[in-house]
Design a protein around this motif. Structure first.
Motif, PDB file in Angstrom:
ATOM      1  N   TYR A   1       2.532   2.219  -3.266  1.00  0.00           N
ATOM      2  CA  TYR A   1       1.621   2.795  -4.250  1.00  0.00           C
ATOM      3  C   TYR A   1       1.314   4.247  -3.909  1.00  0.00           C
ATOM      4  O   TYR A   1       1.269   5.112  -4.782  1.00  0.00           O
ATOM      5  CB  TYR A   1       0.322   1.987  -4.323  1.00  0.00           C
ATOM      6  CG  TYR A   1       0.423   0.757  -5.195  1.00  0.00           C
ATOM      7  CD1 TYR A   1       0.097   0.799  -6.547  1.00  0.00           C
ATOM      8  CD2 TYR A   1       0.867  -0.450  -4.666  1.00  0.00           C
ATOM      9  CE1 TYR A   1       0.196  -0.319  -7.346  1.00  0.00           C
ATOM     10  CE2 TYR A   1       0.983  -1.582  -5.467  1.00  0.00           C
ATOM     11  CZ  TYR A   1       0.640  -1.510  -6.801  1.00  0.00           C
ATOM     12  OH  TYR A   1       0.756  -2.613  -7.603  1.00  0.00           O
ATOM     13  N   LYS A   2       1.109   4.493  -2.637  1.00  0.00           N
ATOM     14  CA  LYS A   2       0.706   5.834  -2.197  1.00  0.00           C
ATOM     15  C   LYS A   2       1.840   6.852  -2.322  1.00  0.00           C
ATOM     16  O   LYS A   2       1.599   8.028  -2.606  1.00  0.00           O
ATOM     17  CB  LYS A   2       0.231   5.790  -0.738  1.00  0.00           C
ATOM     18  CG  LYS A   2      -0.970   4.882  -0.474  1.00  0.00           C
ATOM     19  CD  LYS A   2      -2.247   5.453  -1.052  1.00  0.00           C
ATOM     20  CE  LYS A   2      -3.442   4.608  -0.643  1.00  0.00           C
ATOM     21  NZ  LYS A   2      -4.710   5.128  -1.200  1.00  0.00           N
ATOM     22  N   ASN A   3       3.097   6.415  -2.095  1.00  0.00           N
ATOM     23  CA  ASN A   3       4.203   7.388  -2.093  1.00  0.00           C
ATOM     24  C   ASN A   3       4.881   7.579  -3.456  1.00  0.00           C
ATOM     25  O   ASN A   3       5.885   8.284  -3.566  1.00  0.00           O
ATOM     26  CB  ASN A   3       5.236   7.032  -1.025  1.00  0.00           C
ATOM     27  CG  ASN A   3       6.008   5.753  -1.328  1.00  0.00           C
ATOM     28  OD1 ASN A   3       5.989   5.246  -2.445  1.00  0.00           O
ATOM     29  ND2 ASN A   3       6.694   5.214  -0.327  1.00  0.00           N
TER      30      ASN A   3
ATOM     31  N   LEU B   1      -5.163   3.125  -8.792  1.00  0.00           N
ATOM     32  CA  LEU B   1      -5.688   3.562  -7.499  1.00  0.00           C
ATOM     33  C   LEU B   1      -7.089   4.169  -7.584  1.00  0.00           C
ATOM     34  O   LEU B   1      -7.907   3.989  -6.671  1.00  0.00           O
ATOM     35  CB  LEU B   1      -4.718   4.556  -6.855  1.00  0.00           C
ATOM     36  CG  LEU B   1      -3.337   4.004  -6.495  1.00  0.00           C
ATOM     37  CD1 LEU B   1      -2.473   5.083  -5.844  1.00  0.00           C
ATOM     38  CD2 LEU B   1      -3.448   2.793  -5.573  1.00  0.00           C
ATOM     39  N   GLU B   2      -7.372   4.902  -8.652  1.00  0.00           N
ATOM     40  CA  GLU B   2      -8.666   5.570  -8.757  1.00  0.00           C
ATOM     41  C   GLU B   2      -9.747   4.714  -9.400  1.00  0.00           C
ATOM     42  O   GLU B   2     -10.898   5.135  -9.485  1.00  0.00           O
ATOM     43  CB  GLU B   2      -8.505   6.883  -9.537  1.00  0.00           C
ATOM     44  CG  GLU B   2      -7.628   7.908  -8.812  1.00  0.00           C
ATOM     45  CD  GLU B   2      -7.308   9.115  -9.670  1.00  0.00           C
ATOM     46  OE1 GLU B   2      -7.870   9.228 -10.789  1.00  0.00           O
ATOM     47  OE2 GLU B   2      -6.483   9.951  -9.230  1.00  0.00           O
TER      48      GLU B   2
ATOM     49  N   ARG C   1       0.808  -1.217   0.000  1.00  0.00           N
ATOM     50  CA  ARG C   1       0.000   0.000   0.000  1.00  0.00           C
ATOM     51  C   ARG C   1       0.848   1.278   0.000  1.00  0.00           C
ATOM     52  O   ARG C   1       0.627   2.194  -0.801  1.00  0.00           O
ATOM     53  CB  ARG C   1      -0.939   0.006   1.206  1.00  0.00           C
ATOM     54  CG  ARG C   1      -1.930   1.168   1.211  1.00  0.00           C
ATOM     55  CD  ARG C   1      -2.692   1.209   2.537  1.00  0.00           C
ATOM     56  NE  ARG C   1      -3.456   0.000   2.734  1.00  0.00           N
ATOM     57  CZ  ARG C   1      -4.738  -0.149   2.364  1.00  0.00           C
ATOM     58  NH1 ARG C   1      -5.357   0.859   1.767  1.00  0.00           N
ATOM     59  NH2 ARG C   1      -5.382  -1.277   2.599  1.00  0.00           N
ATOM     60  N   ASN C   2       1.818   1.371   0.903  1.00  0.00           N
ATOM     61  CA  ASN C   2       2.621   2.591   1.010  1.00  0.00           C
ATOM     62  C   ASN C   2       3.412   2.883  -0.258  1.00  0.00           C
ATOM     63  O   ASN C   2       3.605   4.042  -0.631  1.00  0.00           O
ATOM     64  CB  ASN C   2       3.570   2.510   2.209  1.00  0.00           C
ATOM     65  CG  ASN C   2       2.848   2.653   3.529  1.00  0.00           C
ATOM     66  OD1 ASN C   2       1.730   3.179   3.583  1.00  0.00           O
ATOM     67  ND2 ASN C   2       3.472   2.171   4.603  1.00  0.00           N
TER      68      ASN C   2
ATOM     69  N   LYS D   1      -7.584  -4.411  -4.927  1.00  0.00           N
ATOM     70  CA  LYS D   1      -6.288  -4.002  -4.395  1.00  0.00           C
ATOM     71  C   LYS D   1      -6.178  -4.211  -2.898  1.00  0.00           C
ATOM     72  O   LYS D   1      -7.169  -4.214  -2.178  1.00  0.00           O
ATOM     73  CB  LYS D   1      -5.986  -2.538  -4.754  1.00  0.00           C
ATOM     74  CG  LYS D   1      -7.084  -1.556  -4.411  1.00  0.00           C
ATOM     75  CD  LYS D   1      -6.799  -0.145  -4.931  1.00  0.00           C
ATOM     76  CE  LYS D   1      -7.121   0.064  -6.371  1.00  0.00           C
ATOM     77  NZ  LYS D   1      -8.556   0.220  -6.653  1.00  0.00           N
TER      78      LYS D   1
ATOM     79  N   ASP E   1      -2.008   6.301 -10.485  1.00  0.00           N
ATOM     80  CA  ASP E   1      -3.186   6.935  -9.870  1.00  0.00           C
ATOM     81  C   ASP E   1      -4.422   6.749 -10.734  1.00  0.00           C
ATOM     82  O   ASP E   1      -5.475   6.312 -10.250  1.00  0.00           O
ATOM     83  CB  ASP E   1      -2.939   8.434  -9.652  1.00  0.00           C
ATOM     84  CG  ASP E   1      -2.028   8.711  -8.467  1.00  0.00           C
ATOM     85  OD1 ASP E   1      -1.909   7.834  -7.588  1.00  0.00           O
ATOM     86  OD2 ASP E   1      -1.417   9.788  -8.430  1.00  0.00           O
TER      87      ASP E   1
END
Length: 248
Positions: free
Chosen positions: A41-43, A95-96, A38-39, A102, A91
């Motif tokens: 993907y987010k960072n 992610l969106e 997760r991190n 996921k 993104d």
């Protein structure tokens, strides 16, 4: 110069060193999207991975297309990425999109079977497929028969372990027996966002040349006409009886 241009330049140098500059191949990227990722993907780390592998596709593939999959306990075959639309790809496309499953648990065999379905059934080609498979640990041992059975096809699996997870099985992947060729390699990169482009591409393309050579010898990968002619020209001409006798 844009980052992607610098990465393409690094790939080109590595390909020339490894005598791969003239090789055509389709490139696929399989991304672990389990909860422990997760991190990353987010960072923005995974976005950078996509861009770096895209640079390989831009050199190997005439269309510069990178095929992408993500997987946890489900998988998604995503829209391919190119230099025209790579910005914000993770993104926008992953992610969106609520339809992309996921951050669950890992299950590798289904996505690997879909990769083979894509390159061997849905979109067959004379060009080999080079697959970069990102995993952050705990890869299921049930991928073993898939790797073994795919050895007779023009598909090379480059597994990349990132972080400090359990890679016991993947680290032994080169020792799998019963394959016509060694069609898989494992590379461990603890912090993928810190390794230089030169180091990354050198490592990623370390075993692909030897696989390609052996796969061509076994007729798993088609040798094009230009290569055949070049090979014939490089072979020493056979001497007849009188030529051998008089050293001509």
């Amino acid at each position: 110069m844009a980052t992607i241009d610098l990465q393409k330049k690094s790939v080109k140098i590595v390909l020339e060193k490894k005598n791969l500059a003239a090789v055509k191949a389709r490139v696929g990227l399989v991304l672990d999207i389990t909860g422990s990722m997760r991190n990353l993907y987010k960072n923005g780390t995974v976005q950078k991975v996509v861009e770096r592998i895209l640079a390989i596709a831009s050199q190997f593939d005439d269309d510069g297309v990178l095929d992408v999959w993500v997987y946890d306990n489900e998988f998604s075959r995503l829209k391919p990425v190119t230099e025209r639309d790579f910005d914000g790809y993770v993104d926008r496309i992953i992610l969106e999109d609520e339809l992309v499953h996921k951050f669950g648990r890992n299950d590798e065999p289904p996505v690997m079977k879909d990769v083979l379905r894509k390159y061997l059934e849905d979109d067959p080609s004379k060009d080999p497929a080079y697959i970069v498979f990102i995993n952050d640990g705990g890869c299921k041992k049930s991928i073993k028969p898939i790797i073994e059975s795919s050895a007779k096809h023009p598909v090379f699996w480059q597994f990349v372990g990132i972080g400090n997870g359990n890679f016991d099985f993947l680290s032994k992947i080169d020792t799998l027996e019963g394959r016509v060729v060694d069609n898989a390699n494992f590379l461990h990169i603890e912090e993928i966002d810190k390794i230089s482009d030169d180091q990354l591409y050198n490592s990623l393309l370390n075993e692909f040349p030897s696989w390609l050579k052996e796969a061509k010898q076994k007729r798993i990968v088609t040798i094009d006409q230009e290569e055949q002619e070049s090979s014939r020209e490089s072979e020493p001409k056979r001497q007849g009886f009188w030529g051998k006798l008089f050293g001509r």
